[in-house]
Motif scaffolding. Structure first.
Motif, mmCIF file in Angstrom:
data_model
loop_
_atom_site.group_PDB
_atom_site.id
_atom_site.type_symbol
_atom_site.label_atom_id
_atom_site.label_comp_id
_atom_site.label_asym_id
_atom_site.label_seq_id
_atom_site.Cartn_x
_atom_site.Cartn_y
_atom_site.Cartn_z
ATOM 1 N N HIS A 1 -8.651 -2.065 -2.021
ATOM 2 C CA HIS A 1 -7.756 -2.955 -1.065
ATOM 3 C C HIS A 1 -8.942 -4.000 -1.809
ATOM 4 O O HIS A 1 -10.459 -4.071 -1.232
ATOM 5 N N THR B 1 0.902 -1.071 0.394
ATOM 6 C CA THR B 1 -0.236 -0.160 0.082
ATOM 7 C C THR B 1 0.865 1.225 0.039
ATOM 8 O O THR B 1 0.455 2.058 -0.849
ATOM 9 N N LEU C 1 2.572 2.115 -3.599
ATOM 10 C CA LEU C 1 1.299 2.986 -4.034
ATOM 11 C C LEU C 1 0.982 4.570 -3.943
ATOM 12 O O LEU C 1 0.849 5.311 -4.352
ATOM 13 N N THR D 1 2.390 -0.796 -11.879
ATOM 14 C CA THR D 1 2.587 0.019 -10.939
ATOM 15 C C THR D 1 3.742 0.872 -11.577
ATOM 16 O O THR D 1 4.421 0.765 -12.092
ATOM 17 N N HIS E 1 0.068 8.215 -5.639
ATOM 18 C CA HIS E 1 -1.723 7.814 -5.417
ATOM 19 C C HIS E 1 -2.259 8.316 -4.406
ATOM 20 O O HIS E 1 -1.625 7.751 -3.017
ATOM 21 N N TRP F 1 -3.190 -3.274 4.960
ATOM 22 C CA TRP F 1 -3.438 -2.226 3.743
ATOM 23 C C TRP F 1 -4.157 -0.643 4.646
ATOM 24 O O TRP F 1 -3.722 0.231 4.714
ATOM 25 N N ALA G 1 -5.731 2.934 -7.741
ATOM 26 C CA ALA G 1 -4.790 3.011 -7.784
ATOM 27 C C ALA G 1 -5.376 1.168 -6.952
ATOM 28 O O ALA G 1 -6.503 1.275 -5.678
ATOM 29 N N VAL H 1 -5.486 4.116 -1.937
ATOM 30 C CA VAL H 1 -5.752 2.287 -2.636
ATOM 31 C C VAL H 1 -6.804 1.636 -2.409
ATOM 32 O O VAL H 1 -7.200 1.740 -0.789
#
Length: 354
Positions: A193, A180, A183, A339, A188, A210, A249, A191
């Motif tokens: 999940h 996480t 990202l 990514t 971003h 996360w 993301a 994020v």
């Protein structure tokens, strides 16, 4: 066998009496040497081992069990699935058990089996084991079984009482947080999940990692997306996300779900990573060769298995001593081309720094 060296009973299978005769010691001394007991001189130990090798003698495991109170076996309770993560962990457990000099006994517990962990443990105890490894990742609540051998819970908290319990993490929480954070570091703002089935401990660990990463950065926490580890479930979620331009993301709790997600996004005309970045979890090496190659959190299956078995063997062989300090397995994020930083309205893919 050297000339003139025969078996005491005329059979083709050497016995401890033959080893004692060739070594010039008592059968009790042979037993002490082969069971690695103290109070034997180095000279006598050398002669016994040399005689055993010369005769091709192997200590009978059943006799050793009677003498030592041990069976020389470690049992494993594992979820009966061909999934990459579960299967990889079992392979490394097997290698670690054999490297430690123990035989392996495995009982699988298919998801949804009403007998579950309790039945698997009872089966292993009936077979005779010195310790048990529970790599079963399903949350079943309290298991009604009491175990009189040490138990290693690998990747899950203790689910029942044992004479001694050992717990070993596979690093899922730290890896989920790292995925996480990767990202977020790319720019971003949040994020999404894609989680696994709620009954799995692995799902819970990855959700917590996360959430911890988002909270530490003050990022908004989007609603959870639900999958079942399969590529099909990832594909279904990908179709639902494709029409939402705010999603940039996604961290998927499993590589296969990530691949299904990417496929659905591409079908719907969303580019990965130009429009949406995707991170998987487990580290399946096959997904280095998809398009785009998948960024993934690689689980340290080998390190966790060997470290867990090291602690379990210590608990078996040295029951009256403290466990050694556990060495935490490394967390590794494998960054590939699924990514990238988010694309603003004025950027083009060529202008963006990856």
């Amino acid at each position: 066998m050297a000339p003139g060296v025969g078996r005491s009973d005329g059979s083709s299978v050497p016995r401890s009496a033959d080893v004692a005769r060739v070594a010039g010691v008592s059968r009790k001394t042979v037993s002490r040497v082969l069971n690695n007991e103290p109070y034997v001189s180095e000279e006598a130990r050398r002669r016994v081992l040399a005689a055993a090798e010369e005769l091709g003698y192997r200590l009978n495991q059943a006799a050793r069990a009677l003498a030592s109170g041990r069976t020389g076996a470690i049992g494993v309770v594992a979820l009966g699935t061909a999934g990459y993560g579960t299967a990889s962990l079992l392979v490394h457990i097997e290698r670690a058990v054999r490297d430690a000099g123990y035989a392996l006994r495995v009982v699988n517990t298919p998801d949804g089996d009403p007998v579950g962990i309790a039945g698997a443990v009872e089966s292993l105890l009936e077979q005779g084991v010195d310790g048990i490894v529970v790599s079963e990742p399903i949350v079943e609540g309290e298991v009604g079984v009491r175990v009189d051998v040490p138990v290693l819970f690998l990747g899950a908290p203790p689910a029942f009482s044992a004479v001694r319990t050992v717990t070993m993490s596979v690093g899922a929480h730290a890896l989920a947080r790292a995925a996480t954070e990767h990202l977020l570091d790319l720019g971003h703002t949040t994020v999404h999940h894609l989680a696994g089935p709620r009954r799995w401990y692995a799902t819970k660990d990855r959700i917590e990692g996360w959430r911890a990463a988002l909270a530490a950065r003050g990022a908004h926490e989007p609603p959870l997306l639900n999958g079942d580890w399969s590529a099909a479930s990832g594909h279904a979620v990908g179709l639902s996300l494709a029409s939402d331009p705010s999603v940039t993301a996604v961290f998927a709790a499993g590589d296969e779900m990530a691949i299904g997600l990417i496929h659905a996004l591409q079908e719907a005309g969303r580019r990965v990573p130009e429009d949406i970045s995707v991170v998987g979890f487990d580290g399946n090496p096959v997904f280095a060769y998809v398009s785009p190659p998948l960024t993934t959190a690689r689980q340290p299956f080998e390190a966790a298995a060997h470290e867990g078995i090291r602690l379990l063997v210590h608990a078996i062989e040295k029951p009256d001593t403290d466990l050694p300090q556990a060495i935490d397995p490394p967390a590794e994020l494998v960054v590939r081309r699924s990514t990238a930083p988010p694309l603003s309205h004025t950027d083009t893919p060529e202008q963006r720094t990856t």
